[in-house]
Design a protein around this motif. Structure first.
Motif, short mmCIF file in Angstrom:
data_model
loop_
_atom_site.label_atom_id
_atom_site.label_comp_id
_atom_site.label_asym_id
_atom_site.label_seq_id
_atom_site.Cartn_x
_atom_site.Cartn_y
_atom_site.Cartn_z
N ARG A 466 0.89 -1.30 -0.09
CA ARG A 466 0.15 0.22 0.09
C ARG A 466 0.85 1.49 0.03
O ARG A 466 0.48 2.16 -0.57
CB ARG A 466 -0.85 -0.02 1.20
N ALA A 467 2.01 1.17 0.88
CA ALA A 467 2.95 2.57 0.81
C ALA A 467 3.62 2.54 -0.63
O ALA A 467 3.44 3.80 -1.12
CB ALA A 467 3.96 2.16 1.93
N ALA A 468 4.06 1.45 -1.33
CA ALA A 468 4.41 1.82 -2.61
C ALA A 468 3.45 2.39 -3.49
O ALA A 468 3.78 2.90 -4.49
CB ALA A 468 5.01 0.40 -3.01
N ASN A 469 2.41 1.90 -3.61
CA ASN A 469 1.17 2.52 -4.36
C ASN A 469 0.83 3.99 -4.10
O ASN A 469 0.08 4.48 -4.79
CB ASN A 469 0.21 1.57 -4.23
N CYS A 470 1.10 4.51 -2.89
CA CYS A 470 0.76 5.68 -2.15
C CYS A 470 2.19 6.73 -2.64
O CYS A 470 2.29 7.66 -1.83
CB CYS A 470 0.38 5.78 -0.99
N ASN A 471 2.78 6.46 -3.62
CA ASN A 471 3.97 7.50 -3.79
C ASN A 471 5.01 7.52 -2.71
O ASN A 471 5.13 8.64 -2.04
CB ASN A 471 3.56 8.73 -4.38
N ASP A 472 5.76 6.47 -2.40
CA ASP A 472 6.70 6.43 -1.31
C ASP A 472 7.77 7.39 -1.39
O ASP A 472 8.84 6.80 -2.13
CB ASP A 472 6.90 5.06 -0.62
N ARG A 473 7.87 8.45 -1.17
CA ARG A 473 8.91 9.61 -1.44
C ARG A 473 10.31 9.07 -0.45
O ARG A 473 11.15 9.42 -1.21
CB ARG A 473 8.51 10.95 -0.79
N GLU A 474 9.92 8.39 0.55
CA GLU A 474 11.47 8.04 1.03
C GLU A 474 12.00 6.81 0.59
O GLU A 474 13.09 6.54 0.83
CB GLU A 474 11.03 8.01 2.67
#
Length: 577
Positions: A466-474
């Motif tokens: 889910r984080a990778a699909n939410c534009n994980d800037r870090e």
């Protein structure tokens, strides 16, 4: 008459009427929108429209028959007649009471109007009593628990005010301002459903009171509640919906509404600030910084919303810009909650957390319901390893606004520090429910699933996805997904995520241990899969490093050379010596 001229005329009258009733916050809001209207792009430039046109226009008086309807951009709106005044009935007593009110002598103001029957006088008397009760409640809070403590003090005027205003409403002798106050009293007493009905009645009768819209918005905690409101189709409704969408975390919808309103209110600082808020929630920090810089150029003494600008500068670690902003608001008005939060952020970025807490406490002394101050103070206590104080600050924040995902996230962090993962997971879940598009929240929850005693790796993988699909800037999620799949023996899935992570690092021109780890795994994996040409590419890149990975790459190349000599048909060309 054009739609912009109609809006302008309505706001002129609203500024006077709201000011006459001592609703100064709503009057200020209306005046700001008044000078934000663009009439003629050729004749008026942003500078002279902002500052020269507005000051004299507010003082002019318009007759009620000048306003007939309020269409904008081709949309039909319901006409709202301007209510008649009863100045002749109130006369000198009203002027005296208003003078007392302006001097914060609320009970004297109410006493002067005790025998006046005009609607204006009745409203001001009730409003003065309400504020007198609020003032006494604040005094009891300080006397009983101190400026930051909890207290059960209540406004003792609410019961009598509810009785009187309810009777006036039943008799039909209450005006829209009285309905606004009645709705405010009902909200304070917890009668939310009736408060919504009364406030809707108020804004439908008189749509230019932004204070009534704000109270109504605070009672709309779900989109279903918002959609069920029987509101007239006035242009003020668009401002209300844009604000409500923002509070309901519908940031794209809010942004679209404000951009639509800019068609008429082209020079509105308020709209610019709200657009910045929406962009901030969408993590568009670059756009937010540009908007606030423009706001400060146009309104150099502005303090409202500048604490959000300081949050952006803090996140970007712009110490010099944050120092300049803190100095600027200190000289403008240092005893404002926003100013204290900005200065607190400045000291926090410098690592002086004790000083930072002092300023956040000062903000709460000025306004005990300052949500950002409670949340930011919780962050400081986390940095100082004072987790009990951090938990208390975060809990006060969620008491004020249960939809503040940052406070829930802070509670999760605090309980994670106390090695209580089940509690931490509970609060992380609340935060991602409120803000499902924030990759940081999903990563925090995934870390919680990974750690002992939970060690629920499959759930952690779901959170990282889910984080990778939410534009994980870090760029944390892809690397952790690769590592977890590797630890679980899923080499194909691990290779997929290592490759995606490698592509992202190359696109962002980043280097470091994560790149070395990805190259090593992919080289080994491709060698095991007998994809020697692809493995050679990764090994060749590893030869550019000086650590042990260089020797590992040489060993892999020798192994592939031997494999090629045993199976020459697998590659058309031999590896170079």
């Amino acid at each position: 008459m054009s739609s912009k001229e109609i809006c302008r005329n309505e706001l002129r009258i609203a500024v006077r009427q709201l000011s006459d009733r001592c609703l100064y916050s709503a009057s200020k809001w209306a005046a700001e929108q008044l000078v934000g209207i663009e009439l003629d792009p050729v004749k008026f430039t942003p500078s002279n429209t902002r500052f020269q046109r507005g000051s004299s226009s507010i003082r002019r008086r318009f007759r009620t028959n000048e306003i007939t309807s309020t269409p904008i951009a081709g949309v039909s709106y319901v006409s709202t007649p301007v209510m008649e005044e009863d100045d002749a009935v109130d006369g000198d007593f009203y002027l005296l009471a208003k003078s007392y009110f302006d001097c914060r002598e609320y009970r004297r103001a109410a006493h002067v109007l005790r025998d006046q029957s005009g609607k204006k006088a009745v409203f001001l008397r009730c409003y003065a009593l309400y504020l007198a009760g609020e003032k006494r409640k604040e005094e009891e809070n300080i006397e009983l628990e101190g400026p930051l403590g909890k207290s059960d003090a209540v406004n003792k005027e609410l019961v009598s005010l509810e009785r009187e205003l309810s009777m006036l409403r039943k008799n039909g002798s209450i005006d829209p301002f009285g309905l606004y106050l009645y709705g405010l009293v009902l909200k304070e007493k917890g009668s939310q459903h009736l408060a919504r009905s009364v406030l809707v009645e108020s804004v439908n009768s008189y749509p230019w009171n932004w204070s009534a819209w704000s109270e109504l918005q605070s009672l709309c905690t779900t989109i279903d509640t918002l959609d069920s409101l029987p509101l007239n189709n006035n242009w003020m409704k668009d401002f209300f919906l844009a604000c409500a969408y923002q509070e309901l975390r519908m940031h794209n919808e809010s942004l679209a509404k404000y951009e639509y309103l800019q068609g008429t209110f082209s020079f509105s600082n308020y709209i610019q600030a709200q657009i910045a808020k929406a962009q901030y929630s969408l993590r568009g920090f670059e756009q937010v910084e540009v908007i606030f810089e423009e706001l400060l150029r146009n309104d150099p003494y502005r303090v409202e919303d500048m604490d959000m600008y300081s949050n952006v500068l803090y996140a970007k670690e712009c110490l010099s810009a944050l120092s300049y902003l803190a100095h600027r608001v200190f000289l403008t008005d240092k005893y404002r909650p926003e100013s204290c939060c900005i200065i607190g952020n400045y000291y926090s970025l410098k690592g002086q957390h004790e000083k930072s807490v002092i300023y956040f406490r000062r903000a709460l002394t000025l306004n005990k319901n300052c949500l950002s101050a409670w949340t930011l103070m919780g962050h400081e206590y986390v940095e100082m390893k004072n987790t009990p104080a951090a938990v208390d600050a975060y809990r006060r924040a969620v008491d004020i606004n249960p939809c503040d995902y940052r406070a829930w996230y802070g509670l999760g962090q605090a309980y994670e520090m106390m090695c209580m993962p089940f509690y931490a997971l509970h609060y992380f879940r609340k935060s991602v429910f409120l803000q499902p598009s924030d990759s940081r929240l999903w990563i925090a929850m995934a870390h919680c699933y990974e750690d002992e005693p939970l060690h629920m790796l499959e759930e952690a993988i779901k959170c990282y996805r889910r984080a990778a699909n939410c534009n994980d800037r870090e760029a944390i999620a892809l690397h952790r997904l690769a590592k977890l799949h590797c630890d679980l023996g899923r080499s194909e899935e691990a290779a997929f995520y290592y490759k995606k992570d490698l592509e992202r690092m190359e696109a962002e021109e980043r280097d470091g241990p994560n790149m070395v780890e990805a190259l090593l795994f992919l080289a080994t994996h491709c060698k095991d899969q007998k994809r020697f040409e692809e493995a050679e590419v990764y090994c060749t890149r590893l030869l550019d490093y000086t650590g042990p990975e260089k020797e590992t790459a040489k060993s892999l190349l020798r192994g592939m050379r031997m494999a090629q000599s045993c199976f020459p048909s697998m590659n058309a060309e031999p590896f170079p010596p």
